[in-house]
Design a protein around this motif. Structure first.
Motif, PDB file in Angstrom:
ATOM      1  N   GLU A   1       0.899  -1.308   0.036  1.00 49.18           N
ATOM      2  CA  GLU A   1       0.070   0.108  -0.019  1.00 49.18           C
ATOM      3  C   GLU A   1       0.785   1.402  -0.074  1.00 49.18           C
ATOM      4  O   GLU A   1       0.426   2.060  -0.384  1.00 49.18           O
ATOM      5  CB  GLU A   1      -0.897   0.147   1.140  1.00 49.18           C
ATOM      6  N   SER A   2       2.125   1.286   0.745  1.00 53.09           N
ATOM      7  CA  SER A   2       2.645   2.584   0.974  1.00 53.09           C
ATOM      8  C   SER A   2       3.332   2.897  -0.424  1.00 53.09           C
ATOM      9  O   SER A   2       4.216   2.232  -1.188  1.00 53.09           O
ATOM     10  CB  SER A   2       3.587   2.155   2.090  1.00 53.09           C
ATOM     11  N   ILE A   3       3.517   4.394  -0.316  1.00 54.68           N
ATOM     12  CA  ILE A   3       4.021   4.937  -1.698  1.00 54.68           C
ATOM     13  C   ILE A   3       5.051   5.900  -1.042  1.00 54.68           C
ATOM     14  O   ILE A   3       4.565   6.815  -0.066  1.00 54.68           O
ATOM     15  CB  ILE A   3       3.300   5.693  -2.460  1.00 54.68           C
ATOM     16  N   VAL A   4       6.364   6.437  -1.273  1.00 54.08           N
ATOM     17  CA  VAL A   4       7.075   7.127  -0.751  1.00 54.08           C
ATOM     18  C   VAL A   4       6.935   8.451  -1.580  1.00 54.08           C
ATOM     19  O   VAL A   4       7.265   8.356  -2.862  1.00 54.08           O
ATOM     20  CB  VAL A   4       8.575   6.751  -0.587  1.00 54.08           C
ATOM     21  N   SER A   5       7.059   9.689  -1.148  1.00 51.69           N
ATOM     22  CA  SER A   5       7.290  10.674  -2.014  1.00 51.69           C
ATOM     23  C   SER A   5       8.071  11.665  -1.426  1.00 51.69           C
ATOM     24  O   SER A   5       8.792  11.368  -0.187  1.00 51.69           O
ATOM     25  CB  SER A   5       5.768  11.710  -1.954  1.00 51.69           C
ATOM     26  N   PHE A   6       8.300  12.878  -1.883  1.00 49.23           N
ATOM     27  CA  PHE A   6       9.310  13.862  -1.191  1.00 49.23           C
ATOM     28  C   PHE A   6       8.746  15.072  -0.509  1.00 49.23           C
ATOM     29  O   PHE A   6       7.627  15.680  -1.200  1.00 49.23           O
ATOM     30  CB  PHE A   6      10.288  14.086  -2.238  1.00 49.23           C
ATOM     31  N   THR A   7       9.562  15.709   0.012  1.00 47.43           N
ATOM     32  CA  THR A   7       9.024  17.035   0.586  1.00 47.43           C
ATOM     33  C   THR A   7       9.103  18.077  -0.257  1.00 47.43           C
ATOM     34  O   THR A   7       9.693  18.159  -1.366  1.00 47.43           O
ATOM     35  CB  THR A   7      10.281  17.597   1.701  1.00 47.43           C
ATOM     36  N   ASN A   8       8.114  18.825  -0.263  1.00 46.25           N
ATOM     37  CA  ASN A   8       7.520  19.713  -1.286  1.00 46.25           C
ATOM     38  C   ASN A   8       7.012  19.356  -2.634  1.00 46.25           C
ATOM     39  O   ASN A   8       7.026  19.914  -3.635  1.00 46.25           O
ATOM     40  CB  ASN A   8       8.706  20.818  -1.485  1.00 46.25           C
ATOM     41  N   ALA A   9       6.740  18.011  -2.662  1.00 42.58           N
ATOM     42  CA  ALA A   9       6.276  17.484  -3.763  1.00 42.58           C
ATOM     43  C   ALA A   9       4.776  18.069  -4.232  1.00 42.58           C
ATOM     44  O   ALA A   9       3.729  18.471  -3.275  1.00 42.58           O
ATOM     45  CB  ALA A   9       6.339  15.999  -3.679  1.00 42.58           C
ATOM     46  N   PHE A  10       4.498  17.853  -5.351  1.00 38.08           N
ATOM     47  CA  PHE A  10       3.148  18.370  -5.869  1.00 38.08           C
ATOM     48  C   PHE A  10       2.647  17.334  -6.763  1.00 38.08           C
ATOM     49  O   PHE A  10       3.326  17.325  -7.981  1.00 38.08           O
ATOM     50  CB  PHE A  10       2.722  19.867  -6.230  1.00 38.08           C
ATOM     51  N   HIS A  11       1.789  16.362  -6.535  1.00 37.72           N
ATOM     52  CA  HIS A  11       1.309  15.650  -7.687  1.00 37.72           C
ATOM     53  C   HIS A  11      -0.218  15.606  -7.979  1.00 37.72           C
ATOM     54  O   HIS A  11      -0.582  14.698  -8.715  1.00 37.72           O
ATOM     55  CB  HIS A  11       1.434  14.097  -7.066  1.00 37.72           C
ATOM     56  N   GLY A  12      -0.929  16.377  -7.640  1.00 38.67           N
ATOM     57  CA  GLY A  12      -2.303  16.683  -8.199  1.00 38.67           C
ATOM     58  C   GLY A  12      -3.586  16.726  -6.738  1.00 38.67           C
ATOM     59  O   GLY A  12      -2.710  16.825  -5.544  1.00 38.67           O
ATOM     60  N   MET A  13      -4.485  17.002  -7.188  1.00 33.53           N
ATOM     61  CA  MET A  13      -5.528  17.430  -6.181  1.00 33.53           C
ATOM     62  C   MET A  13      -6.631  16.236  -5.840  1.00 33.53           C
ATOM     63  O   MET A  13      -7.453  16.606  -5.056  1.00 33.53           O
ATOM     64  CB  MET A  13      -6.094  18.810  -6.677  1.00 33.53           C
ATOM     65  N   SER A  14      -6.942  15.405  -6.587  1.00 33.78           N
ATOM     66  CA  SER A  14      -7.534  14.220  -5.948  1.00 33.78           C
ATOM     67  C   SER A  14      -6.768  13.439  -4.711  1.00 33.78           C
ATOM     68  O   SER A  14      -5.530  13.552  -4.767  1.00 33.78           O
ATOM     69  CB  SER A  14      -7.857  13.290  -7.182  1.00 33.78           C
TER      70      SER A  14
ATOM     71  N   ARG B   1      -3.066  19.914   1.026  1.00 29.59           N
ATOM     72  CA  ARG B   1      -3.362  18.649   1.942  1.00 29.59           C
ATOM     73  C   ARG B   1      -4.748  18.870   2.678  1.00 29.59           C
ATOM     74  O   ARG B   1      -5.615  18.037   2.856  1.00 29.59           O
ATOM     75  CB  ARG B   1      -2.145  18.096   2.716  1.00 29.59           C
ATOM     76  N   ALA B   2      -4.898  20.290   3.282  1.00 30.14           N
ATOM     77  CA  ALA B   2      -5.700  20.518   4.231  1.00 30.14           C
ATOM     78  C   ALA B   2      -7.104  20.240   3.866  1.00 30.14           C
ATOM     79  O   ALA B   2      -8.290  20.244   4.217  1.00 30.14           O
ATOM     80  CB  ALA B   2      -5.590  21.612   5.004  1.00 30.14           C
ATOM     81  N   GLY B   3      -7.343  20.886   2.466  1.00 30.30           N
ATOM     82  CA  GLY B   3      -8.564  20.864   1.510  1.00 30.30           C
ATOM     83  C   GLY B   3      -8.940  19.506   1.390  1.00 30.30           C
ATOM     84  O   GLY B   3     -10.430  19.308   1.021  1.00 30.30           O
ATOM     85  N   ALA B   4      -8.534  18.405   1.683  1.00 37.71           N
ATOM     86  CA  ALA B   4      -8.920  16.977   1.638  1.00 37.71           C
ATOM     87  C   ALA B   4     -10.325  16.580   2.478  1.00 37.71           C
ATOM     88  O   ALA B   4     -11.131  16.133   2.121  1.00 37.71           O
ATOM     89  CB  ALA B   4      -7.970  15.906   1.354  1.00 37.71           C
ATOM     90  N   GLY B   5     -10.158  17.220   3.708  1.00 35.44           N
ATOM     91  CA  GLY B   5     -11.127  16.942   4.467  1.00 35.44           C
ATOM     92  C   GLY B   5     -11.046  15.683   5.432  1.00 35.44           C
ATOM     93  O   GLY B   5     -11.810  15.458   6.407  1.00 35.44           O
ATOM     94  N   ILE B   6     -10.269  14.720   4.904  1.00 32.32           N
ATOM     95  CA  ILE B   6     -10.108  13.413   5.579  1.00 32.32           C
ATOM     96  C   ILE B   6      -8.505  13.322   5.911  1.00 32.32           C
ATOM     97  O   ILE B   6      -7.840  13.728   5.069  1.00 32.32           O
ATOM     98  CB  ILE B   6     -10.724  12.353   4.898  1.00 32.32           C
ATOM     99  N   PRO B   7      -8.311  12.031   6.434  1.00 32.49           N
ATOM    100  CA  PRO B   7      -6.777  11.754   6.705  1.00 32.49           C
ATOM    101  C   PRO B   7      -6.533  11.154   5.318  1.00 32.49           C
ATOM    102  O   PRO B   7      -6.828  10.637   4.747  1.00 32.49           O
ATOM    103  CB  PRO B   7      -6.652  10.733   7.652  1.00 32.49           C
ATOM    104  N   LEU B   8      -5.022  12.015   4.886  1.00 32.66           N
ATOM    105  CA  LEU B   8      -4.478  11.362   3.742  1.00 32.66           C
ATOM    106  C   LEU B   8      -3.429  10.185   3.907  1.00 32.66           C
ATOM    107  O   LEU B   8      -2.430  10.415   4.786  1.00 32.66           O
ATOM    108  CB  LEU B   8      -3.811  12.458   3.097  1.00 32.66           C
ATOM    109  N   VAL B   9      -3.687   8.854   3.689  1.00 35.19           N
ATOM    110  CA  VAL B   9      -2.874   7.941   4.318  1.00 35.19           C
ATOM    111  C   VAL B   9      -2.205   7.226   3.095  1.00 35.19           C
ATOM    112  O   VAL B   9      -2.456   7.499   1.970  1.00 35.19           O
ATOM    113  CB  VAL B   9      -3.698   6.712   4.896  1.00 35.19           C
ATOM    114  N   HIS B  10      -1.341   6.205   3.660  1.00 34.86           N
ATOM    115  CA  HIS B  10      -0.363   5.307   2.861  1.00 34.86           C
ATOM    116  C   HIS B  10       0.573   5.982   1.946  1.00 34.86           C
ATOM    117  O   HIS B  10       0.922   5.482   0.886  1.00 34.86           O
ATOM    118  CB  HIS B  10      -1.242   4.525   1.984  1.00 34.86           C
ATOM    119  N   GLY B  11       1.052   7.234   2.246  1.00 30.28           N
ATOM    120  CA  GLY B  11       1.935   8.078   1.673  1.00 30.28           C
ATOM    121  C   GLY B  11       2.864   8.366   3.086  1.00 30.28           C
ATOM    122  O   GLY B  11       2.790   8.718   3.967  1.00 30.28           O
ATOM    123  N   THR B  12       4.438   8.335   2.592  1.00 30.42           N
ATOM    124  CA  THR B  12       5.418   8.693   3.268  1.00 30.42           C
ATOM    125  C   THR B  12       6.339   9.455   2.846  1.00 30.42           C
ATOM    126  O   THR B  12       6.937   9.308   1.737  1.00 30.42           O
ATOM    127  CB  THR B  12       5.972   7.327   3.934  1.00 30.42           C
TER     128      THR B  12
END
Length: 423
Positions: free
Chosen positions: A134-147, A160-171
């Motif tokens: 499940e886990s995906i690693v990303s990087f500080t200051n990354a931007f990959h989209g709004m969904s 990220r705050a605009g999601a309204g729910i916890p954003l999970v499975h990303g490190t």
């Protein structure tokens, strides 16, 4: 330039408060040609924004426009889902012959939904399906989209705050030079992967931008990208390169990772792939990763045939002759860099750093509010530029790849004046 107050009432009363770019450019645009836009009162603006990288070949490029008009006038298929069409076949043949084969890239081509975040969602889903993790690693200051999936691997706290729910499975992990060279590359990352007590779930993949556009024009070194690719191979993780804004020639080569000499497992492409600013995206991946079942991932507008037509015309016009476009972009980039050097020398106490590759550049100031003031003054002078970075602290330059040297000088002179007049 004198700007009369435009009638913005319908936008302010009917359109959602979520609108953003129009707040920085309070006029009503009516026409656009090449690197220039015109508002309904006839005022002219030099465009150093290029549709956030969706207009690498300028507005209403005449070659692409002619191909599109001819296709529409003969009643070519407009909407085709994933049906086989003449336009799709012609695009796939051009993409294979002009881009993939000359670069010895083995990729299969998937058409997800038409936006960049659709391509990222498809890439993440595929990586998880292939690896069973499940886990995906990303990087500080990354931007990959709004969904939601893309936001989970995006760094910006506001978005990220605009999601309204916890954003999970990303490190998140530190991007190149995050610690100003004081920490060995990937020391923390690899230590966590190998430590059975770290609590880090084995990732399915790592997703990275070679140049972080929305994150502040942070440029990854080729050696850092090579080390990341090797780490992914050692640790059985897929490497995803998000080339949505930096692909299609923005950094010089068609794919931004070419300079590093790596071959990512998955690549996402969008923005300027249609050439004309029409919605289109691709998810590219190595053949052995093509484990999709028919219809397992789809989208109503993945068959935007007019976009296939302009995309094909773009490849045949700008990418059929090898490295000509790449050389031109690098030359224009050197022109930008020289101007930024001059601006920095003139404002030595104020400019923190300038950085970039090809025709994407950023200028960061010690006073984080300065970038916004410069963008506002530039608009008043007739130049469209945006800001980027987690606190909008970077002036971002993203002109069309087809801009002339004279237009580039004109815009850079306006930028220098805007910096001077906001001191």
């Amino acid at each position: 330039m004198t700007i009369t107050q435009p009638d913005l009432s319908v936008f302010e009363t009917v359109e959602s408060e979520v609108r953003s770019y129009c707040r920085g450019w309070p006029t009503v645009f009516d026409r656009a040609v090449g690197s220039r836009m015109y508002d309904e009162d006839g005022h002219e603006y030099l465009d150093f924004f290029a549709g956030a990288g969706s207009l690498n070949y300028g507005h209403n490029n005449p070659v692409l426009k002619r191909a599109l008009i001819d296709y529409l006038e003969r009643d070519g298929v407009t909407h085709g889902l994933d049906m086989s069409t003449t336009a799709k076949r012609t695009f796939l043949e051009a993409f294979q012959n002009l881009l993939l084969r000359p670069r010895d890239l083995p990729y299969k081509v998937m058409f997800p939904g038409p936006t960049g975040t659709n391509a990222v969602e498809a890439a993440l889903k595929l990586a998880r399906k292939v690896k069973g993790r499940e886990s995906i690693v990303s990087f500080t200051n990354a931007f990959h989209g709004m969904s939601l999936g893309s936001l989970a691997v995006t760094g910006n706290a506001f978005k990220r705050a605009g999601a309204g729910i916890p954003l999970v499975h990303g490190t998140p992990m530190p991007f190149d030079n995050y610690f100003d060279g004081t920490v060995e590359d990937f020391l923390w990352f690899e230590r966590l992967l190998e430590d059975q007590g770290s609590g880090l779930n084995k990732p399915a993949a790592v997703i990275v931008e070679t140049v972080q556009g929305e994150g502040g024009i942070n440029v990854a070194r080729p050696e850092w990208l090579r080390a990341l690719s090797e780490l992914c191979e050692r640790q059985d993780m897929l490497l995803i390169v998000d080339d949505i804004q930096m692909g299609c020639g923005r950094t010089g080569a068609f794919f931004s990772f070419e300079e590093a000499g790596i071959v990512p497992d998955i690549v996402t492409v969008s923005k300027s792939i249609s050439g004309y600013g029409m919605p289109m995206s691709l998810c590219l991946f190595k053949p052995e990763l093509d484990v999709w079942e028919p219809g397992e991932h789809n989208g109503t507008f993945r068959g935007n045939n007019p976009a296939f037509v302009t995309a094909t015309a773009t490849l045949e016009t700008y990418w059929a002759d090898g490295s000509a476009m790449e050389k031109q972009t690098r030359k224009r980039g050197e022109q930008v860099e020289q101007a930024l050097i001059s601006i920095t020398e003139e404002n030595l106490a104020d400019v923190k750093e300038y950085r970039g590759r090809g025709l994407v550049w950023g200028m960061e100031f010690h006073d984080k509010a300065r970038a916004g003031k410069i963008a506002k003054r530039a608009f008043e002078l007739g130049l469209l530029i945006e800001t980027s970075g987690p606190e909008s602290e970077v002036v971002k330059l993203l002109p069309a790849l087809t801009i002339t040297p004279e237009e580039l000088d004109e815009g850079l002179s306006m930028l220098a004046r805007a910096v001077r007049e906001t001191a």
